[in-house]
Design a protein around this motif. Structure first.
Motif, PDB file in Angstrom:
ATOM      1  N   ASN A 107       0.851  -1.269   0.188  1.00  0.00           N
ATOM      2  CA  ASN A 107      -0.558   0.495   0.225  1.00  0.00           C
ATOM      3  C   ASN A 107       0.858   0.919   0.115  1.00  0.00           C
ATOM      4  O   ASN A 107       0.271   1.980   0.688  1.00  0.00           O
ATOM      5  N   ASP A 108       1.733   1.486  -0.748  1.00  0.00           N
ATOM      6  CA  ASP A 108       2.660   2.387  -1.551  1.00  0.00           C
ATOM      7  C   ASP A 108       3.835   3.004   0.107  1.00  0.00           C
ATOM      8  O   ASP A 108       4.182   3.373  -0.056  1.00  0.00           O
ATOM      9  N   SER A 109       4.135   1.727   1.346  1.00  0.00           N
ATOM     10  CA  SER A 109       5.053   1.795   2.763  1.00  0.00           C
ATOM     11  C   SER A 109       6.011   1.348   1.802  1.00  0.00           C
ATOM     12  O   SER A 109       5.358  -0.530   1.644  1.00  0.00           O
ATOM     13  N   PRO A 110       7.652   1.054   2.238  1.00  0.00           N
ATOM     14  CA  PRO A 110       8.637   0.501   1.750  1.00  0.00           C
ATOM     15  C   PRO A 110       7.781  -0.787   3.649  1.00  0.00           C
ATOM     16  O   PRO A 110       7.767  -0.259   3.957  1.00  0.00           O
ATOM     17  N   VAL A 111       8.585  -2.179   3.180  1.00  0.00           N
ATOM     18  CA  VAL A 111       8.800  -2.301   4.126  1.00  0.00           C
ATOM     19  C   VAL A 111      10.036  -3.645   4.243  1.00  0.00           C
ATOM     20  O   VAL A 111      10.546  -3.545   2.687  1.00  0.00           O
ATOM     21  N   LYS A 112       9.767  -4.462   4.928  1.00  0.00           N
ATOM     22  CA  LYS A 112      11.287  -5.443   4.656  1.00  0.00           C
ATOM     23  C   LYS A 112      10.610  -6.617   3.842  1.00  0.00           C
ATOM     24  O   LYS A 112       9.610  -7.053   4.102  1.00  0.00           O
ATOM     25  N   LEU A 113      11.945  -7.268   3.369  1.00  0.00           N
ATOM     26  CA  LEU A 113      11.083  -8.798   3.193  1.00  0.00           C
ATOM     27  C   LEU A 113      10.902  -9.742   3.674  1.00  0.00           C
ATOM     28  O   LEU A 113       9.858  -9.996   3.055  1.00  0.00           O
ATOM     29  N   SER A 114      11.016  -9.569   4.795  1.00  0.00           N
ATOM     30  CA  SER A 114      10.975 -10.680   6.374  1.00  0.00           C
ATOM     31  C   SER A 114       9.327 -10.410   6.132  1.00  0.00           C
ATOM     32  O   SER A 114       8.576 -11.493   6.234  1.00  0.00           O
ATOM     33  N   SER A 115       8.589  -8.995   6.021  1.00  0.00           N
ATOM     34  CA  SER A 115       7.364  -8.584   6.699  1.00  0.00           C
ATOM     35  C   SER A 115       7.398  -9.088   5.244  1.00  0.00           C
ATOM     36  O   SER A 115       5.424  -9.421   5.597  1.00  0.00           O
ATOM     37  N   LEU A 116       7.396  -8.690   3.820  1.00  0.00           N
ATOM     38  CA  LEU A 116       6.366  -9.061   2.864  1.00  0.00           C
ATOM     39  C   LEU A 116       6.475 -10.712   2.773  1.00  0.00           C
ATOM     40  O   LEU A 116       5.581 -11.028   2.429  1.00  0.00           O
ATOM     41  N   GLN A 117       7.058 -11.456   3.389  1.00  0.00           N
ATOM     42  CA  GLN A 117       6.741 -13.161   3.062  1.00  0.00           C
ATOM     43  C   GLN A 117       6.284 -13.618   4.497  1.00  0.00           C
ATOM     44  O   GLN A 117       5.521 -14.123   3.944  1.00  0.00           O
ATOM     45  N   LEU A 118       6.298 -13.132   5.399  1.00  0.00           N
ATOM     46  CA  LEU A 118       4.495 -12.984   6.934  1.00  0.00           C
ATOM     47  C   LEU A 118       3.754 -12.512   5.914  1.00  0.00           C
ATOM     48  O   LEU A 118       2.396 -13.824   5.561  1.00  0.00           O
ATOM     49  N   LEU A 119       3.108 -11.970   5.337  1.00  0.00           N
ATOM     50  CA  LEU A 119       2.085 -11.651   5.074  1.00  0.00           C
ATOM     51  C   LEU A 119       2.103 -12.467   3.597  1.00  0.00           C
ATOM     52  O   LEU A 119       0.932 -12.679   2.994  1.00  0.00           O
ATOM     53  N   GLY A 120       2.865 -12.996   2.736  1.00  0.00           N
ATOM     54  CA  GLY A 120       2.830 -13.890   1.212  1.00  0.00           C
ATOM     55  C   GLY A 120       2.695 -15.157   1.538  1.00  0.00           C
ATOM     56  O   GLY A 120       1.175 -15.478   1.363  1.00  0.00           O
ATOM     57  N   GLU A 121       2.798 -15.481   3.006  1.00  0.00           N
ATOM     58  CA  GLU A 121       2.706 -16.726   3.452  1.00  0.00           C
ATOM     59  C   GLU A 121       0.933 -16.869   3.608  1.00  0.00           C
ATOM     60  O   GLU A 121       0.632 -17.807   3.390  1.00  0.00           O
ATOM     61  N   ARG A 122       0.162 -15.821   4.103  1.00  0.00           N
ATOM     62  CA  ARG A 122      -0.919 -15.717   3.909  1.00  0.00           C
ATOM     63  C   ARG A 122      -2.000 -14.987   3.079  1.00  0.00           C
ATOM     64  O   ARG A 122      -3.346 -15.511   2.875  1.00  0.00           O
ATOM     65  N   LEU A 123      -1.281 -14.727   2.072  1.00  0.00           N
ATOM     66  CA  LEU A 123      -1.889 -14.406   0.252  1.00  0.00           C
ATOM     67  C   LEU A 123      -2.085 -15.198  -0.302  1.00  0.00           C
ATOM     68  O   LEU A 123      -3.816 -16.081  -1.107  1.00  0.00           O
ATOM     69  N   ILE A 124      -1.058 -16.163  -0.718  1.00  0.00           N
ATOM     70  CA  ILE A 124      -1.061 -17.128  -1.925  1.00  0.00           C
ATOM     71  C   ILE A 124      -0.024 -18.401  -0.822  1.00  0.00           C
ATOM     72  O   ILE A 124       0.571 -17.779  -0.621  1.00  0.00           O
ATOM     73  N   ASP A 125      -0.503 -19.347  -2.025  1.00  0.00           N
ATOM     74  CA  ASP A 125       0.111 -21.274  -1.026  1.00  0.00           C
ATOM     75  C   ASP A 125       0.383 -21.845  -2.505  1.00  0.00           C
ATOM     76  O   ASP A 125      -0.668 -21.460  -3.550  1.00  0.00           O
ATOM     77  N   ILE A 126       1.976 -21.972  -2.987  1.00  0.00           N
ATOM     78  CA  ILE A 126       1.943 -22.264  -4.236  1.00  0.00           C
ATOM     79  C   ILE A 126       2.348 -24.164  -4.252  1.00  0.00           C
ATOM     80  O   ILE A 126       3.751 -23.742  -3.865  1.00  0.00           O
ATOM     81  N   HIS A 127       1.752 -24.598  -4.598  1.00  0.00           N
ATOM     82  CA  HIS A 127       2.342 -26.038  -4.197  1.00  0.00           C
ATOM     83  C   HIS A 127       2.227 -26.942  -5.974  1.00  0.00           C
ATOM     84  O   HIS A 127       1.453 -26.744  -6.932  1.00  0.00           O
TER      85      HIS A 127
END
Length: 550
Positions: A107-127
């Motif tokens: 949402n246009d706010s800079p984030v660390k990669l670790s935060s992006l990974q935490l969020l990504g795990e809750r958004l998409i599960d690639i299997h």
């Protein structure tokens, strides 16, 4: 759910913009067309590390942007914890600069990669068939059972209590460590304190003792001076009192002649009264002053004690010694009171332990009740996926310790063949079997909890037509409550989708580019017919494609 994806300057993708909807979305394309590139770009959104080789044009930056609708995902707590602005429609953007540096934004706010990974795990599960390790992990296996057992709130309460329990345990350890450390110093501190207590110190007494010592040490000299002074006051001829008395009498006669002598008379009268008082004081002091060797010895000893203590503690006065005594009293008292504090903290731990044991039992009972249902559902699902003899043996082994999610250790064993031995999943199931087991589990989980968007990447590889048809049915069923993507080579699965996208390559000005396009009804018929019979489509392939789609 993922609502749109934009990729610019990534690998073979020049510029790609595509929108997605809920339901089952199919992605097809020839081998090498770039499906893996699409997944790679999506992985960057989910927090995967990037490098300069990702850039198609190394002089421009790569931008990948995805829009997610997350209202039903219960992510506000995660956004707050990561200090992110929450929006129901959340935009994640990843940029790779020509310098090789990477930036990420939520949402246009800079984030660390670790935060992006935490969020990504809750958004998409690639299997994919090569990414089935999740199903063999104990955490995921507990997640399956707890979903069926409806344990979410109970485990939340357990974790809250466990946090308090462990905090109290740390506090107890600090007390025990403090006691161990204090015991080392206790005897010495108590000795110093007793010295100061026995000294019976009073602020200001040093000056008084020094004055008394000076008096007792010079009794004879003082008595001599007092006696001499007494004589000077009381001598009949030249004594001060006699002289002042005579002077007073003379002035008394003079004041009868004139009032101007009255003031002198009054002043001499006052002096005579004062001197008479001094005379009486000298008489009392002479009578009271006696040599007292015992008292002198006591005063000497007390002064020696105080001076020794001041030297020992490197201070300059009694008040500082009293402050040291108060400090030592506090240290000794803390040590003496530690046992009471330790006992109080242990009682608190025991109470928290009782609460945790009660919650743990509830969790265990609900899990035990859910296990037979889970085993049966897995057996039924896998039977339709070409594994009719698949069996699970799921046991809960009580633990003496409080674990992260209760007091159970999980034994999740599997046997693929009738009469076969049960073994751990990772040892008993092949890659293809694990892939089908994961599909079965995900389909079961989708009935009990809100799962993130799931993307099945060619998990149907090597599967027969009938089984692939069943796999497609399961994906379609899952898509009723969640967003599902399936990258597939099988027409039976492709025909199940609500939406169909094709990944393809094209050569433009001798440059190969990968693109993604949403197919309409006629284009879907052609794509599925080609999947059935190759590029040279026969009438039967087209008819078969129409039949599958219908």
């Amino acid at each position: 759910m993922l609502t749109s994806l934009s990729i610019k300057n990534y690998a073979l993708i020049d510029s790609l913009q595509v929108d997605f909807k809920n339901g089952l979305s199919i992605i097809t394309g020839e081998t090498g067309a770039g499906k893996s590139i699409l997944l790679g770009g999506l992985s960057l959104i989910l927090g995967k590390r990037a490098d300069l080789s990702s850039l198609k044009d190394t002089t421009s930056k790569c931008i990948i942007e995805a829009v997610f609708h997350i209202e039903n995902y219960n992510l506000k707590a995660l956004f707050n914890a990561e200090d992110l602005d929450y929006e129901n429609q959340t935009i994640i953007r990843r940029e790779i600069l020509p310098s090789g540096k990477s930036r990420a934004f939520v949402n246009d706010s800079p984030v660390k990669l670790s935060s992006l990974q935490l969020l990504g795990e809750r958004l998409i599960d690639i299997h994919s068939q090569h990414q089935t390790l999740q199903v063999v992990s104990h955490d995921f296996q507990f997640q399956i059972i707890d979903a069926l057992a409806d344990n979410e709130n109970t485990i939340f309460n357990y974790k809250t209590e466990l946090k308090g329990y462990r905090t109290t345990q740390k506090e107890l350890k600090r007390l025990l460590d403090s006691k161990a450390e204090a015991i080392k110093e206790y005897d010495y501190n108590a000795f110093l304190l007793n010295e100061l207590i026995e000294a019976n110190l009073v602020d200001g007494e040093l000056e008084e003792l020094e004055a008394e010592h000076e008096t007792l040490n010079n009794v004879e000299a003082i008595k001599e001076k007092l006696s001499s002074s007494y004589q000077l006051m009381n001598d009949d001829q030249i004594g001060v009192l006699s002289t002042l008395t005579e002077l007073k009498n003379n002035l008394q006669k003079l004041k009868d002649f004139s009032f101007k002598y009255d003031d002198l008379f009054q002043r001499v009268q006052s002096s005579l009264i004062e001197m008479d008082d001094v005379f009486g004081e000298l008489d009392v002091l002479q009578d009271s002053l006696e040599a007292d060797p015992k008292r002198l010895e006591i005063v000497n000893a007390k002064l020696q004690t105080i001076n020794n203590l001041m030297h020992k503690h490197a201070v300059n006065n009694v008040l500082e010694l009293i402050e040291i005594k108060n400090d030592l009293e506090e240290k000794v008292a803390i040590t003496e009171n530690l046992d009471a504090s330790i006992e109080e903290k242990q009682t608190e731990i025991d109470k928290k332990s009782e609460i945790l044991n009660a919650i743990s039992k509830t969790i265990h009972d609900k899990r035990s009740k859910a296990i037979p249902d889970l085993s049966q559902q897995l057996k039924n699902a896998l039977m339709g996926l070409g594994m009719p003899n698949a069996q699970f043996k799921i046991d809960l082994v009580p633990s003496a310790d409080f674990l992260l999610n209760g007091k159970d250790e999980l034994s999740f064993l599997f046997s693929a063949n009738k009469g076969g031995e049960f073994n751990e999943l990772k040892k008993a199931a092949s890659g293809g079997e694990l892939s089908r087991i994961m599909l079965a589990i995900k389909s079961i989980l989708s009935k009990y909890m809100q799962l993130p968007t799931i993307m099945f990447d060619e998990i149907d590889t090597g599967v027969s037509g009938e089984i692939s048809n069943k796999m497609g049915d399961i994906m379609l069923q899952m898509s009723e409550t969640m967003q599902v993507f399936s990258i597939t080579h099988l027409p039976q699965i492709a025909a199940k989708g609500h939406w169909h996208y094709k990944v393809y390559k094209e050569d433009v000005a001798e440059v190969t580019r990968t693109n993604l396009v949403k197919l309409n009804k006629e284009e879907r018929i052609v794509e599925i017919a080609q999947m059935l019979g190759g590029v040279e489509m026969s009438d039967s392939a087209i008819a078969h494609a129409k039949e599958l789609l219908n």
